[in-house]
Design a protein around this motif. Structure first.
Motif, short mmCIF file in Angstrom:
data_model
loop_
_atom_site.label_atom_id
_atom_site.label_comp_id
_atom_site.label_asym_id
_atom_site.label_seq_id
_atom_site.Cartn_x
_atom_site.Cartn_y
_atom_site.Cartn_z
N ALA A 95 42.06 45.93 45.19
CA ALA A 95 43.01 44.16 45.30
C ALA A 95 44.04 44.56 44.47
N ARG A 96 43.72 44.11 43.11
CA ARG A 96 43.82 43.63 42.07
C ARG A 96 45.49 44.81 41.57
N ASN A 126 45.31 54.10 49.82
CA ASN A 126 46.03 54.56 48.82
C ASN A 126 46.92 53.82 47.23
N MET A 127 45.82 53.05 47.06
CA MET A 127 45.02 52.34 45.83
C MET A 127 44.34 53.37 45.15
N TYR A 128 43.61 53.82 46.02
CA TYR A 128 42.07 54.89 45.64
C TYR A 128 42.74 56.01 45.12
N THR A 140 34.24 43.36 38.34
CA THR A 140 33.90 41.65 39.13
C THR A 140 35.07 40.85 39.71
N GLY A 141 36.51 40.84 39.08
CA GLY A 141 37.61 40.49 39.01
C GLY A 141 36.62 38.43 39.04
N ILE A 185 47.96 38.55 36.37
CA ILE A 185 47.27 39.30 36.90
C ILE A 185 45.62 39.53 36.42
N ASP A 186 45.71 40.00 35.42
CA ASP A 186 44.84 40.79 34.40
C ASP A 186 44.41 39.82 33.73
N SER A 187 44.95 38.31 33.58
CA SER A 187 44.11 37.76 33.22
C SER A 187 43.37 36.47 33.70
#
Length: 399
Positions: A95-96, A126-128, A140-141, A185-187
């Motif tokens: 998702a990220r 697509n992301m894979y 874990t997100g 997003i990453d924060s």
């Protein structure tokens, strides 16, 4: 997938109305809890015909990431089919990465692309392909202090940043906006590790995908069915969460279930996307079908008994399916994972569906969906091309 519809209780899920997808997901689940009958489970007798091995049920929490949970569950079953040891793939890493790419598209399209948590099954593939994969243990997100996904604040922050970028206050964009957006997003979700150890060996996300997960992204196809497009060609699926404007194969309505049946019989599971807002869909009772009688025309006793044992269903036609899509009665609001076939006490077949709302219903996170429901309410399916019947694969030129 997440709901963009004018149906009364689902209209609130529109981001344009100011509601985040995570809250909308909670709203959808709570609304579906009203579609139920007491002691429904006692009225059904299901006998498994096919039940393909799959990994434990997960919960997407307060986020609209069903598309990532369902399609990653599908990939995990593909690992099992290939004889590999199944692992839990990080759904939020997928998702990220989709959020990063979606943000880029949003700016390129001057804001004319959907934002929020929603996505499509093909996003996972697509992301894979582009970013690889991580095990859940490595990503874990949950970098913002909660025990489950809760994306409202993050999505609000990210949307505000991108809206400011689209206004182009300098008169010319700089590369810095991408860094700033990625940092937001990453924060919340966590920074992506460049390398990590898994069972004593060091991997990157790309090498982990190649050497451990081991599926080939080019082996998977996405299929839909709408009579407004020529059959056995590809078309752009016009749903809001197809932010990447991917194309899908078009087959006849009855061939959707023919393909799913063939895949399951050959040991392939299927990722499913579609609409779950019908009165014949009950998460609590774990059953989905299309009642023969319109719910508005039912008397109180009929409404009360709607999930008390097998019921007659409406005849589904291609015209009816197309009309429901055109008038927003069918939208891309949810993604799940088809893992088998079962029969009720009358011999009628249902698909065994794995959901991502936790093990909180009558069937511990699974449910049973009729083939008529699939014919009527599917927006797309994703599967290994080996599961497509050879006669249909030939028409689609799938090799």
């Amino acid at each position: 997938m997440h709901k963009f519809s004018v149906k009364p209780f689902l209209a609130a899920t529109m981001l344009l109305a100011g509601m985040n997808a995570g809250f909308a997901q909670d709203y959808l689940v709570n609304s579906l809890k009203n579609n139920q009958s007491e002691n429904s489970k006692d009225s059904f007798e299901f006998t498994e015909v096919i039940n393909i091995e799959n990994t434990p049920v997960k919960s997407q929490g307060s986020s609209g990431t069903c598309w990532s949970y369902s399609a990653n569950s599908f990939i995990e079953s593909e690992m099992i089919r290939m004889g590999k040891e199944p692992i839990e793939i990080s759904q939020i890493y997928t998702a990220r990465n989709a959020y990063i790419e979606k943000g880029k598209n949003y700016v390129r399209m001057h804001g004319a692309i959907t934002l929020g948590d929603g996505g499509a099954l093909h996003d996972v593939i697509n992301m894979y392909r582009q970013y690889g994969a991580l095990p859940q243990s490595e990503y874990t997100g949950l970098n913002y202090g909660t025990k489950s996904n809760r994306f409202a604040e993050m999505q609000t922050m990210a949307q505000g940043l991108l809206e400011a970028v689209v206004k182009n206050p300098n008169g010319q964009l700089t590369p810095n906006w991408i860094k700033a957006y990625t940092a937001v997003i990453d924060s919340y979700l966590g920074e992506v590790p460049e390398t990590f150890k898994y069972k004593g060996k060091t991997y990157t996300p790309q090498t982990f995908a190649k050497e451990v997960v081991g599926v080939n992204a080019d082996d998977y196809v996405e299929i839909s069915s709408f009579k407004e497009h020529p059959y056995y060609t590809k078309f752009t699926l016009m749903v809001p969460d197809n932010w990447s404007l991917d194309q899908v194969y078009n087959v006849k309505m009855n061939e959707l279930t023919d393909i799913i049946d063939n895949a399951l019989k050959k040991g392939y599971t299927v990722a499913w996307a579609g609409d779950v807002s019908e009165k014949g869909f009950s998460w609590t009772n774990g059953v989905a079908y299309i009642p023969a009688k319109d719910y508005k025309e039912m008397n109180p006793q009929e409404k009360e008994a709607i999930f008390k044992g097998p019921q007659p269903e409406m005849e589904i036609t291609e015209d009816l399916r197309q009309e429901a899509f055109d008038n927003y009665n069918t939208t891309d609001d949810h993604g799940m994972h088809i893992v088998g076939i079962t029969k009720d006490q009358n011999g009628k077949e249902y698909y065994i569906i794995k959901n991502s709302w936790g093990a909180t219903n009558d069937y511990q996170g699974y449910m049973y969906m009729t083939k008529n429901f699939v014919k009527y309410k599917t927006t797309a399916i994703l599967l290994h091309k080996g599961g497509v019947p050879s006669s249909i694969a030939k028409k689609l030129d799938i090799k």
